[in-house]
Design a protein around this motif. Structure first.
Motif, PDB file in Angstrom:
ATOM      1  N   GLN A 140       3.382  -0.076 -10.382  1.00  0.00           N
ATOM      2  CA  GLN A 140       4.728  -0.187  -9.830  1.00  0.00           C
ATOM      3  C   GLN A 140       5.269   1.170  -9.416  1.00  0.00           C
ATOM      4  OE1 GLN A 140       6.530  -2.277 -13.125  1.00  0.00           O
ATOM      5  NE2 GLN A 140       6.439  -4.253 -12.079  1.00  0.00           N
ATOM      6  N   LYS A 141       5.075   2.187 -10.248  1.00  0.00           N
ATOM      7  CA  LYS A 141       5.636   3.497  -9.892  1.00  0.00           C
ATOM      8  C   LYS A 141       4.920   4.080  -8.679  1.00  0.00           C
ATOM      9  CE  LYS A 141       3.179   6.529 -13.191  1.00  0.00           C
ATOM     10  NZ  LYS A 141       3.316   7.322 -14.432  1.00  0.00           N
ATOM     11  N   VAL A 142       3.628   3.822  -8.536  1.00  0.00           N
ATOM     12  CA  VAL A 142       2.914   4.310  -7.349  1.00  0.00           C
ATOM     13  C   VAL A 142       3.410   3.589  -6.105  1.00  0.00           C
ATOM     14  CG1 VAL A 142       0.668   4.449  -6.219  1.00  0.00           C
ATOM     15  CG2 VAL A 142       0.871   5.012  -8.650  1.00  0.00           C
ATOM     16  N   ARG A 143       3.564   2.265  -6.184  1.00  0.00           N
ATOM     17  CA  ARG A 143       4.048   1.526  -5.009  1.00  0.00           C
ATOM     18  C   ARG A 143       5.455   1.970  -4.612  1.00  0.00           C
ATOM     19  NH1 ARG A 143       1.957  -3.242  -7.698  1.00  0.00           N
ATOM     20  NH2 ARG A 143       4.132  -3.777  -8.153  1.00  0.00           N
ATOM     21  N   MET A 144       6.294   2.289  -5.595  1.00  0.00           N
ATOM     22  CA  MET A 144       7.649   2.742  -5.256  1.00  0.00           C
ATOM     23  C   MET A 144       7.629   4.068  -4.514  1.00  0.00           C
ATOM     24  SD  MET A 144      10.261   1.611  -8.290  1.00  0.00           S
ATOM     25  CE  MET A 144       9.351   2.310  -9.659  1.00  0.00           C
ATOM     26  N   VAL A 145       6.766   4.980  -4.929  1.00  0.00           N
ATOM     27  CA  VAL A 145       6.667   6.263  -4.232  1.00  0.00           C
ATOM     28  C   VAL A 145       6.127   6.053  -2.817  1.00  0.00           C
ATOM     29  CG1 VAL A 145       5.503   8.505  -4.221  1.00  0.00           C
ATOM     30  CG2 VAL A 145       6.490   7.612  -6.346  1.00  0.00           C
ATOM     31  N   LEU A 146       5.134   5.210  -2.669  1.00  0.00           N
ATOM     32  CA  LEU A 146       4.621   4.879  -1.330  1.00  0.00           C
ATOM     33  C   LEU A 146       5.729   4.318  -0.443  1.00  0.00           C
ATOM     34  CD1 LEU A 146       1.249   3.211  -2.380  1.00  0.00           C
ATOM     35  CD2 LEU A 146       1.439   5.269  -0.960  1.00  0.00           C
ATOM     36  N   ALA A 147       6.537   3.417  -1.008  1.00  0.00           N
ATOM     37  CA  ALA A 147       7.605   2.793  -0.232  1.00  0.00           C
ATOM     38  C   ALA A 147       8.701   3.789   0.107  1.00  0.00           C
ATOM     39  CB  ALA A 147       8.178   1.610  -1.009  1.00  0.00           C
ATOM     40  N   TYR A 148       9.077   4.615  -0.868  1.00  0.00           N
ATOM     41  CA  TYR A 148      10.142   5.593  -0.642  1.00  0.00           C
ATOM     42  C   TYR A 148       9.761   6.556   0.479  1.00  0.00           C
ATOM     43  CZ  TYR A 148      13.648   9.178  -1.627  1.00  0.00           C
ATOM     44  OH  TYR A 148      14.669  10.083  -1.520  1.00  0.00           O
ATOM     45  N   LYS A 149       8.473   6.888   0.547  1.00  0.00           N
ATOM     46  CA  LYS A 149       7.995   7.798   1.577  1.00  0.00           C
ATOM     47  C   LYS A 149       7.590   7.067   2.859  1.00  0.00           C
ATOM     48  CE  LYS A 149       6.577  11.433  -1.612  1.00  0.00           C
ATOM     49  NZ  LYS A 149       7.290  12.542  -0.944  1.00  0.00           N
ATOM     50  N   ASN A 150       7.783   5.750   2.885  1.00  0.00           N
ATOM     51  CA  ASN A 150       7.514   4.937   4.069  1.00  0.00           C
ATOM     52  C   ASN A 150       6.070   5.081   4.542  1.00  0.00           C
ATOM     53  OD1 ASN A 150       8.346   3.044   6.005  1.00  0.00           O
ATOM     54  ND2 ASN A 150       8.796   4.644   7.502  1.00  0.00           N
ATOM     55  N   LEU A 151       5.146   5.037   3.584  1.00  0.00           N
ATOM     56  CA  LEU A 151       3.728   5.189   3.894  1.00  0.00           C
ATOM     57  C   LEU A 151       3.058   3.819   3.999  1.00  0.00           C
ATOM     58  CD1 LEU A 151       2.922   8.076   1.374  1.00  0.00           C
ATOM     59  CD2 LEU A 151       3.204   8.285   3.856  1.00  0.00           C
ATOM     60  N   ILE A 190      -1.618  10.424  -9.182  1.00  0.00           N
ATOM     61  CA  ILE A 190      -1.490   9.808  -7.863  1.00  0.00           C
ATOM     62  C   ILE A 190      -0.135  10.127  -7.239  1.00  0.00           C
ATOM     63  CG2 ILE A 190      -1.318   7.610  -6.631  1.00  0.00           C
ATOM     64  CD1 ILE A 190      -3.407   6.499  -8.619  1.00  0.00           C
ATOM     65  N   ILE A 191       0.954   9.972  -8.002  1.00  0.00           N
ATOM     66  CA  ILE A 191       2.263  10.191  -7.388  1.00  0.00           C
ATOM     67  C   ILE A 191       2.510  11.674  -7.102  1.00  0.00           C
ATOM     68  CG2 ILE A 191       3.257   8.059  -8.274  1.00  0.00           C
ATOM     69  CD1 ILE A 191       4.688   9.670 -10.425  1.00  0.00           C
ATOM     70  N   GLU A 192       1.972  12.562  -7.927  1.00  0.00           N
ATOM     71  CA  GLU A 192       2.093  13.986  -7.606  1.00  0.00           C
ATOM     72  C   GLU A 192       1.284  14.317  -6.350  1.00  0.00           C
ATOM     73  OE1 GLU A 192       2.758  17.165 -10.257  1.00  0.00           O
ATOM     74  OE2 GLU A 192       2.226  15.955 -12.010  1.00  0.00           O
ATOM     75  N   TYR A 193       0.116  13.719  -6.221  1.00  0.00           N
ATOM     76  CA  TYR A 193      -0.690  13.909  -5.006  1.00  0.00           C
ATOM     77  C   TYR A 193       0.084  13.437  -3.777  1.00  0.00           C
ATOM     78  CZ  TYR A 193      -4.447  13.046  -1.598  1.00  0.00           C
ATOM     79  OH  TYR A 193      -5.218  13.016  -0.461  1.00  0.00           O
ATOM     80  N   LEU A 194       0.660  12.255  -3.866  1.00  0.00           N
ATOM     81  CA  LEU A 194       1.403  11.710  -2.727  1.00  0.00           C
ATOM     82  C   LEU A 194       2.573  12.613  -2.353  1.00  0.00           C
ATOM     83  CD1 LEU A 194       1.454   7.917  -3.666  1.00  0.00           C
ATOM     84  CD2 LEU A 194       0.205   8.963  -1.769  1.00  0.00           C
ATOM     85  N   ASP A 195       3.249  13.169  -3.340  1.00  0.00           N
ATOM     86  CA  ASP A 195       4.397  14.025  -3.033  1.00  0.00           C
ATOM     87  C   ASP A 195       3.975  15.352  -2.422  1.00  0.00           C
ATOM     88  OD1 ASP A 195       7.338  14.051  -3.226  1.00  0.00           O
ATOM     89  OD2 ASP A 195       6.995  15.853  -4.437  1.00  0.00           O
ATOM     90  N   GLU A 196       2.777  15.803  -2.768  1.00  0.00           N
ATOM     91  CA  GLU A 196       2.295  17.060  -2.196  1.00  0.00           C
ATOM     92  C   GLU A 196       1.716  16.864  -0.797  1.00  0.00           C
ATOM     93  OE1 GLU A 196      -0.416  18.529  -5.100  1.00  0.00           O
ATOM     94  OE2 GLU A 196       1.149  19.062  -6.539  1.00  0.00           O
ATOM     95  N   VAL A 197       0.999  15.755  -0.597  1.00  0.00           N
ATOM     96  CA  VAL A 197       0.379  15.519   0.706  1.00  0.00           C
ATOM     97  C   VAL A 197       1.392  15.000   1.721  1.00  0.00           C
ATOM     98  CG1 VAL A 197      -1.411  14.176   1.905  1.00  0.00           C
ATOM     99  CG2 VAL A 197      -1.874  15.129  -0.352  1.00  0.00           C
ATOM    100  N   PHE A 198       2.377  14.256   1.244  1.00  0.00           N
ATOM    101  CA  PHE A 198       3.416  13.695   2.110  1.00  0.00           C
ATOM    102  C   PHE A 198       4.769  14.161   1.563  1.00  0.00           C
ATOM    103  CE2 PHE A 198      -0.179  10.731   1.831  1.00  0.00           C
ATOM    104  CZ  PHE A 198      -0.574  10.672   3.158  1.00  0.00           C
TER     105      PHE A 198
END
Length: 267
Positions: A16-27, A71-79
């Motif tokens: 759930q927390k990974v999907r929320m970060v993906l959604a917040y970043k509109n990925l 995963i969420i730290e990776y997403l925040d750094e890459v996007f």
């Protein structure tokens, strides 16, 4: 850029927390959903993706990343836009402290509460035959996890681990209330990875009919309301709600609450 692929489960707090970060970043991302109760995570094809047999797993540009915090730290750094880590180093450390606390203790203890109160009933119904139950437990690669699962399934609300887990979450609620009274978000004035990381765990307690637990902490309810108004929540959690699970948690949580409340009051 290659498409992001996420191996996940609808009601997994980590997913759930990974999907929320993906959604917040509109990925945009490709979904591979696993039924954990049916044992999809133990199938050979997924074990090739993650030998631990655990979700979520992110694949991107030929790399495979496990563990939801990584995963969420990776997403925040890459996007990086919009950013979910503060610019201020102290606030960044506060975010990481919340996430370390999750990985070190809170995640394990929400599993204890969830299984002792509700999920054990679902599991025991699915694996009513003793051989089938043993087969499921024997498929868990980590012997410690398998032993804990067996104990939760057999003892439920009488599990000695339940009281310990309630103590851990009682302290969390106190600390969250203190943090929220100083800035509105867990790490200061802005929404961060810490907020998206903790939200699934508080919603899980709500779904288990335990919201009375924090009635003395109105800041938590205000924070929950703000979080549920984000696109991250709507697309990352709400759209993936499994209503049969939520119904189970609601029913069993309501039945268990008098016993659970007595344990909390005795802490």
């Amino acid at each position: 850029m290659l498409k992001l692929k996420l191996f996940h489960n609808d009601m997994s707090v980590c997913a759930q927390k990974v999907r929320m970060v993906l959604a917040y970043k509109n990925l945009e991302w490709e979904s591979v959903h696993l039924n954990l109760r049916a044992g999809d995570q133990f199938k050979p094809e997924f074990k090739q993706v993650n030998p631990k047999g655990m979700v979520p797993v992110l694949q991107h540009n030929g790399a495979t990343i496990t563990e939801s915090t990584a995963i969420i730290e990776y997403l925040d750094e890459v996007f990086p836009d919009p950013a979910l880590m503060p610019a201020n180093p102290l606030e960044r450390a506060i975010v990481r402290n919340w996430m370390i606390r999750l990985d070190a203790s809170l995640h394990e203890n929400i599993a204890v509460i969830s299984f002792c109160v509700a999920f054990r009933h679902q599991m025991l119904e699915r694996y009513a035959d003793q051989d089938a139950l043993e087969g499921f437990l024997n498929n868990i690669p980590d012997p410690a996890r398998a032993s804990n699962m067996r104990e939760f399934l057999l003892n439920g609300l009488d599990s000695p681990r339940l009281r310990q887990s309630l103590y851990v979450y009682n302290k969390l609620l106190q600390d969250m209330d203190h943090a929220l009274s100083h800035g509105g978000w867990l790490a200061g004035a802005h929404l961060s990875l810490a907020d998206f990381s903790l939200l699934p765990y508080l919603e899980r307690l709500q779904q288990l009919q335990m919201a009375e637990w924090w009635h003395e902490y109105p800041g938590i309810d205000a924070w929950l309301l703000r979080m549920t108004e984000t696109a991250g929540y709507r697309q990352g959690m709400l759209d993936w709600h499994n209503h049969s699970y939520i119904q189970l948690m609601g029913q069993k949580g309501q039945e268990a609450w008098p016993t659970v409340k007595a344990l909390i009051d005795d802490l």
